[in-house]
Design an enzyme around this catalytic site. Structure first.
Site, short mmCIF file in Angstrom:
data_model
loop_
_atom_site.label_atom_id
_atom_site.label_comp_id
_atom_site.label_asym_id
_atom_site.label_seq_id
_atom_site.Cartn_x
_atom_site.Cartn_y
_atom_site.Cartn_z
N ARG A 538 31.51 2.52 24.24
CA ARG A 538 30.35 1.71 24.54
C ARG A 538 29.25 2.02 23.52
O ARG A 538 28.95 3.20 23.28
CB ARG A 538 29.83 2.05 25.94
CG ARG A 538 29.24 0.87 26.68
CD ARG A 538 29.49 1.05 28.16
NE ARG A 538 28.57 2.02 28.72
CZ ARG A 538 27.60 1.69 29.58
NH1 ARG A 538 27.43 0.43 29.94
NH2 ARG A 538 26.81 2.61 30.06
N SER A 599 33.16 12.59 25.78
CA SER A 599 33.53 13.21 27.06
C SER A 599 34.86 13.95 27.00
O SER A 599 35.80 13.63 27.74
CB SER A 599 33.55 12.14 28.15
OG SER A 599 32.35 11.44 28.09
N ASP A 653 29.63 13.66 29.00
CA ASP A 653 29.18 12.63 29.95
C ASP A 653 28.52 13.22 31.20
O ASP A 653 27.64 12.60 31.79
CB ASP A 653 30.32 11.66 30.32
CG ASP A 653 31.56 12.36 30.83
OD1 ASP A 653 31.60 13.59 30.81
OD2 ASP A 653 32.51 11.65 31.22
#
Ligand code: 0WK
Ligand code: BGC
Length: 826
Positions: A538, A599, A653
């Protein structure tokens, strides 16, 4: 002389055909097809009333759900005792069902004995009736040399309306036909039977299922013919059941699948819906019955009442001088002196039987009288078969509408003495049904030897389901952790966290994040957040201005070949995605500060420096482990040479999530991810200039040293073996979204292989890894309330608030970038 002959010739011509006066007299009982279609429509409307939650209480047609959810599939087996109570005979039976052999091939063996039920018991106390039933059962065991002390499974056909909270419970709604038993209204009939068995003593009997005779008949016929979805009784009483879509049965939870509904159609008309079809004879039959005002339709149709209807018609015609020259005998005046068997006999064998029956009633019939009385019988029994045809047409129309088809192929299983012993009844019924429903292929299957096979089949299914349920529960119990086990996991996690803080190489890595501050709301400006954590990448632009944030983002999928290719390919792909995003936002020229949410476990040596410890979650790009991922991203951006970025923070994350939530609630000190994977980041004391630093615990690694082996079950082990990082991330593999669907698939696969699901049929898709996505689990279960509740129980001294992170960890990464920037600028 000639004149006399002529007069008598003309006189005989003038004399009427005796059937004509009967036709005129019984005009109201002759139902042509348009009237039958009208009745059919009314019945359809009554069915809907009975099925709907709003109207069922007042419905005359009760539409009782039976808990029988499928017709036989041939896999039923077992040995059962059976009771058949409520038809013209009470029977005790032994039924053996052999697996995979149809009835005709000897798959079902039966032995039976009929026991009379004394009249006084039919109108006495429930306990007395059931004592008699249970004593008959004991007598049967004795007579057949069956040891009473062995455990026996019992199936019970009970031919009266009951509500079924479960298969082995039936709450009595009412009695009918020739029974009016006291003390059972609203009570469980199975319980009454069990208590009686207890009183009789010395028998070990488990009642597995209780069903209505219509249901048992449908099951009996369904064993041989899979198209059988309707059970019909035309006997002492009348009734029908059929398989209805669950979504239409308001009283039963769930929408999937079907359930057999016992319509109790005998009550059709009790609310006046048939008033314009009711004759004075019907009214008289009703008034003299044990249950006046009830079972209107049954009293026009079933065997218990047809003889009486004929008697009342003949009596009235005689009184009016239309028969027997107006003479009436006491025998004709006596209730019950014409039976349904007489009606059938009168319609058979010319007029001889009619004459004999009338003579038995002390009447002296002429041949015209005999013709007329025979015709009365025909009209009364024709009306019965016509009414049944109209009702059945409604049932078949309903099934057809449910299936959204013009026509259906369906089999109706039938039983009952009227249907079986009246010579013309079946033919007449079949003809009218086919005439009313020309588009349907209807087959009528006669249940040759009663309903007990069907009841035994229901019991066999119930038994199979109970044992399947037990075995499924056993398998699933591996996933149920008790308080003691949870406490153990808690203390092992604590030990893991503490060990990780103390030293390197632990299963719980406790990685410093170099994030010392949570946001204070004064952050300002444009920041880029890049988020690589699972199947998607993203890119996000976050604008902070006066305690408010604005977000713009684009999502890019990471193809499998990139996830598992070379490191250079992976980071080139990320650089290409960022380039596209900047283009899209018109920011290619601006060198924005960026936070990189990555992450995966990274050993950070500074806020924007971190080497990858290991890949997780299906990533295995080469040449990355041990490398600085920020450096790799910078390198890829350089290779692309189209834009520049100032990567100021590398963020896990969990840390991003904590920051994002802390922006809303400054008390937020823990970030947890329960998604694709499962990490926990928390602020903790580590050696640093500042007093607190956020730690990325990487708790997914707990158990990699076998410390969780006692709660890891064979399904977890299977998932681990087929993962890309076998032996690693054992805690994550029991909790993270990437694995839950796969665990469920392993369970389904095992249960299917053991024949406990899907009839043992393992399909190709079920063999496919990853086919059962974790999102299905969240559609089935809602696995966050449980987390909150368990945390409350396990940490009673803590007041924990769970704040869902609305915009994900990307915003948190941007916040960290903003915090770092402001510190750098000081
Ligand atoms: C035979 C079945 C029994 C059912 C009966 C109905 O085994 O369960 O009640 O048919 O017919 P009847 O005996 O009432 O004429
Ligand atoms: C009962 C039904 C039964 C039918 C046929 C009716 O009187 O109410 O439950 O199925 O008779 O035996």
């Amino acid at each position: 002389m000639l004149a006399v002959h002529l007069v008598s010739f003309f006189f005989s011509k003038l004399q009427e055909d005796p059937t004509k006066k009967v036709d005129r007299f019984l005009h109201a009982m002759r139902l042509h097809d348009d009237r039958l279609s009208d009745i059919s429509k009314r019945f359809l409307a009554e069915m809907k009333k009975g099925l709907s939650a709003e109207s069922t209480a007042a419905a005359a047609v009760k539409m009782l759900p039976t808990q029988v959810r499928s017709t036989p599939d041939g896999s039923e087996k077992g040995e059962f005792l059976a009771l058949d109570l409520g038809g013209s005979n009470f029977k005790v039976l032994r039924v053996k069902v052999r697996e995979d052999v149809g009835i005709k091939k000897g798959g079902v063996e039966m032995e039976e004995k009929t026991y009379p039920i004394p009249n006084e018991l039919q109108a006495g106390k429930a306990a007395e009736l059931f004592d008699h039933v249970s004593e008959s059962l004991k007598d049967f065991l004795h007579e057949k040399n069956i040891s009473p002390s062995n455990k026996h499974l019992l199936a019970f056909t009970f031919s009266f309306p009951c509500e079924h909270p479960s298969l082995d419970q039936g709450l009595s709604v009412s009695w009918g036909k020739n029974y009016r038993v006291r003390g059972l209204q609203g009570k469980d009939v199975v319980q009454a039977l069990k208590e009686a068995i207890g009183r009789t003593g010395d028998m070990d009997v488990e009642v597995l299922a209780m069903v209505n005779d219509t249901v048992a008949t449908m099951m009996t016929c369904g064993f041989d013919d899979q198209c059988c979805e309707v059970g019909l009784i035309i006997g002492t009483g009348t009734n029908v059941c059929y398989m209805e879509e669950l979504r239409h049965i308001d009283l039963v939870e769930g929408d999937e699948g079907r359930m057999c509904v016992n319509t109790e159609w005998g009550g059709f008309g009790d609310d006046g819906a048939l008033d314009d079809f009711i004759t004075e004879f019907d009214r008289d039959v009703d008034a003299a019955s044990l249950n006046p005002g009830q079972q209107t339709f049954e009293k026009m149709v079933s065997g218990m009442y047809l003889g009486e209807l004929v008697r009342l018609v003949v009596l009235k015609m005689a009184k009016l001088g239309l028969l027997f020259d107006g003479r009436v005998s006491d025998a004709l005046r006596t209730k019950g002196n014409i039976t349904t068997a007489d009606v059938a006999a009168m319609e058979e064998n010319g007029l001889k039987n009619t004459k004999d029956i009338l003579t038995r009633l002390h009447l002296s019939p002429s041949s015209d009288d005999c013709i007329a009385v025979q015709h009365v019988s025909t009209i009364v029994s024709f009306r019965s078969s016509n009414l049944v045809a109209a009702g059945l047409a409604a049932i078949l129309t309903r099934i057809r509408q449910n299936r959204n088809l013009r026509g259906v192929k369906i089999t109706v299983g039938v039983d009952g003495t009227l249907y079986k012993t009246h010579p013309q009844y079946p033919k007449r019924l079949h003809k009218v049904v086919r005439r009313l429903l020309p588009d349907c292929q209807v087959r009528f299957a006669l249940s040759e030897s009663g309903s007990s096979k069907g009841a035994a089949l229901v019991a066999a299914v119930a038994q199979r389901l109970t044992s399947q349920r037990r075995r499924v529960d056993e398998a699933l119990s591996l996933f149920r952790l008790n308080q003691q086990q949870l406490q153990l996991v808690k203390s092992r996690m604590r030990e893991g966290l503490e060990a990780g803080l103390r030293g390197k190489g632990c299963t719980v890595k406790m990685l410093p994040s170099f994030v010392y501050h949570t946001p204070d709301g004064t952050e300002n400006g444009n920041y880029l957040a890049l988020d690589l954590g699972g199947t998607n990448f993203r890119a996000m632009l976050v604008r902070f201005k006066r305690h408010k944030s604005q977000l713009y983002h684009k999502i890019y999928t990471i193809p499998l070949e990139i996830m598992q290719g070379t490191g250079e390919e992976l980071f080139d792909h990320l650089a290409q995605c960022v380039c596209d995003f900047l283009d899209y936002m018109g920011l290619k020229k601006a060198c924005l500060p960026a936070g990189f949410t990555f992450s995966f476990p990274c050993e950070q040596s500074g806020i924007n420096k971190g080497t990858l410890v290991s890949w997780t979650k299906g990533f295995k790009a080469t040449d990355c482990v041990g490398q600085d991922v920020v450096f790799m991203l910078r390198d890829a951006i350089k290779r692309r040479n189209e834009f520049d970025l100032d990567i100021v923070a590398l963020v896990n994350d969990t840390v991003g999530t904590m920051m994002s939530c802390a922006y809303e609630d400054p008390q937020c000190e823990i970030g947890m991810i329960a998604g694709m994977s499962h990490y926990l980041g928390e602020k903790s004391n580590v050696e640093a200039d500042e007093s607190k630093m956020c730690i990325n615990t990487e708790w997914g690694g707990l158990g990699d040293d076998h410390s969780l082996d006692d709660i890891i079950n064979p399904y977890d082990a299977e998932v681990d073996i087929h993962s890309v990082n076998q032996g690693k991330q054992r805690f994550e593999k029991m909790t993270g979204g990437m694995y839950l669907g796969e665990i469920v698939r392993q369970v389904l696969l095992d249960l299917t292989r053991r024949g406990l699901l899907f009839k043992g049929h393992v399909t190709e898709p079920l063999k496919t890894p990853g086919i059962f996505e974790t999102k299905y689990l969240s559609q089935i279960e809602s696995f966050s309330q449980v987390v909150k509740e368990t945390v409350r129980v396990m940490a009673p001294q803590c007041d924990v608030t769970f704040l869902p992170s609305e915009e994900g960890s990307g915003k948190g990464a941007a916040l960290i970038a903003a915090v770092v920037q402001s510190i750098n600028n000081i």
